[in-house]
Motif scaffolding. Structure first.
Motif, short mmCIF file in Angstrom:
data_model
loop_
_atom_site.label_atom_id
_atom_site.label_comp_id
_atom_site.label_asym_id
_atom_site.label_seq_id
_atom_site.Cartn_x
_atom_site.Cartn_y
_atom_site.Cartn_z
N GLN A 98 -2.07 5.91 -12.09
CA GLN A 98 -2.49 4.66 -11.47
C GLN A 98 -2.16 3.47 -12.36
OE1 GLN A 98 -6.60 5.28 -10.42
NE2 GLN A 98 -6.08 6.62 -8.71
N GLU A 145 -5.94 1.75 -6.84
CA GLU A 145 -6.92 2.72 -6.34
C GLU A 145 -7.22 2.49 -4.86
OE1 GLU A 145 -10.20 2.11 -9.01
OE2 GLU A 145 -9.28 3.31 -10.60
N ARG A 146 -7.35 1.23 -4.47
CA ARG A 146 -7.61 0.90 -3.06
C ARG A 146 -6.44 1.31 -2.18
NH1 ARG A 146 -10.01 -5.13 -3.97
NH2 ARG A 146 -11.99 -4.49 -4.91
N CYS A 191 0.85 -1.20 0.00
CA CYS A 191 0.00 0.00 0.00
C CYS A 191 0.88 1.25 0.00
CB CYS A 191 -0.90 -0.03 1.23
SG CYS A 191 -1.96 1.42 1.40
N THR A 231 -7.43 -1.37 -10.06
CA THR A 231 -8.38 -1.33 -8.94
C THR A 231 -7.66 -1.47 -7.61
OG1 THR A 231 -10.08 -2.31 -10.36
CG2 THR A 231 -10.46 -2.40 -7.98
N MET A 245 -4.60 7.88 1.54
CA MET A 245 -5.23 9.19 1.74
C MET A 245 -6.03 9.21 3.04
SD MET A 245 -4.24 11.16 -0.65
CE MET A 245 -5.36 12.52 -0.44
N GLN A 246 -6.72 8.13 3.33
CA GLN A 246 -7.48 8.06 4.58
C GLN A 246 -6.55 8.12 5.79
OE1 GLN A 246 -9.60 4.39 3.89
NE2 GLN A 246 -11.42 5.44 3.10
N LYS A 254 -6.41 5.10 -1.87
CA LYS A 254 -7.51 5.52 -1.01
C LYS A 254 -7.15 5.28 0.46
CE LYS A 254 -12.41 4.77 -0.11
NZ LYS A 254 -13.60 4.00 -0.48
#
Length: 186
Positions: free
Chosen positions: A133, A148-149, A119, A145, A155-156, A152
Motif C-alpha cells: 500500500q 486503503e479506501r 481506484c 489511507t 474488494m467490495q 476496500k
C-alpha cells in the motif's frame, strides 16, 4: 510519446510472467496496440496508464490460455499414472465448469473495469502487481489511507459481483443486472 516506458514495462512484465521472451512479446504487443490507438487520432490522456492496462490485459489473456493448456497437459501426465481417473475425465475440462470459471473471471474483470480510474489503478497495482500500500501511495502520489479506501472499494465491488453471480446465475452488465429480475424459477 510512450517509448520511454519500455524498460519499465519490460521489467514489470518479466516480474509478472517470469519469462524474458514472453515478457518481450507482451511488451511489443502492448506497444503495438497503444500505438494503434494513438495513430487513430484518439487522444490518450494517460499513455503510461493505457500502456500498463493493455499489458495487464494481455497477461490475463495469456494466463487464461496457459491455464486451459496447463490443465489439459497436467491431466495427460496424471493419466499415465492413473488410468481410472483418465476414463472419468477431469472436472476442469467439463464444459459447465470451464464456462463458470470463465464467466467468473470475466465478471470480476468487468467489476474492476467499472471502478473509478484512480481506484482501479490503486487496486490493480496492489492486487495484481503486488505492490504494498505504501508503494502504491508513493507511485500514485496519494496517501496510504486513500490507497486503503481504493482497495476496500475494489474488494467490495468484486465481492458484490461474486454474490450477484452466485445468486443470479450469470452476471449481466451492471446496469442491466440491477434492472432485470432474476430468471431462475425459485
Amino acid at each position: 510519446m510512450v517509448a520511454h516506458y519500455y524498460r519499465e514495462l519490460l521489467r514489470f512484465l518479466q516480474g509478472t510472467v517470469r519469462d524474458r521472451d514472453t515478457a518481450a512479446d507482451l511488451a511489443q504487443e502492448s506497444y503495438a496496440r497503444v500505438l494503434a490507438v494513438q495513430e487513430s487520432g484518439e487522444p490518450i490522456a494517460e499513455p503510461r496508464a493505457l500502456l500498463y492496462r493493455t499489458a495487464r490485459n494481455l497477461v490475463i489473456d495469456q494466463y487464461r490460455r496457459s491455464e486451459v493448456r496447463g490443465t489439459y497437459a497436467a491431466t495427460e501426465s496424471d493419466a499415465a499414472t492413473d488410468a481410472a481417473d483418465w476414463t472419468a475425465g477431469p472436472e476442469a475440462l467439463e464444459p459447465e465448469v470451464a464456462a463458470m470459471s470463465s464467466q467468473t473471471v470475466d465478471a470480476l474483470l468487468a467489476a474492476i473495469g467499472e471502478l473509478p480510474l484512480r481506484c482501479r489503478e490503486a487496486f490493480i497495482l496492489h492486487k495484481f502487481d503486488g505492490l504494498s500500500q505504501a508503494e502504491v501511495a508513493r507511485q500514485m502520489g496519494i496517501s496510504v489511507t486513500m490507497v486503503e479506501r481504493h482497495i476496500k472499494l475494489g474488494m467490495q465491488a468484486c465481492r458484490a459481483r461474486q454474490e450477484q453471480m452466485q445468486g443470479g446465475g450469470t452476471a449481466a452488465p451492471s446496469s442491466a443486472a440491477t434492472a432485470a429480475p432474476p430468471r431462475s424459477g425459485r
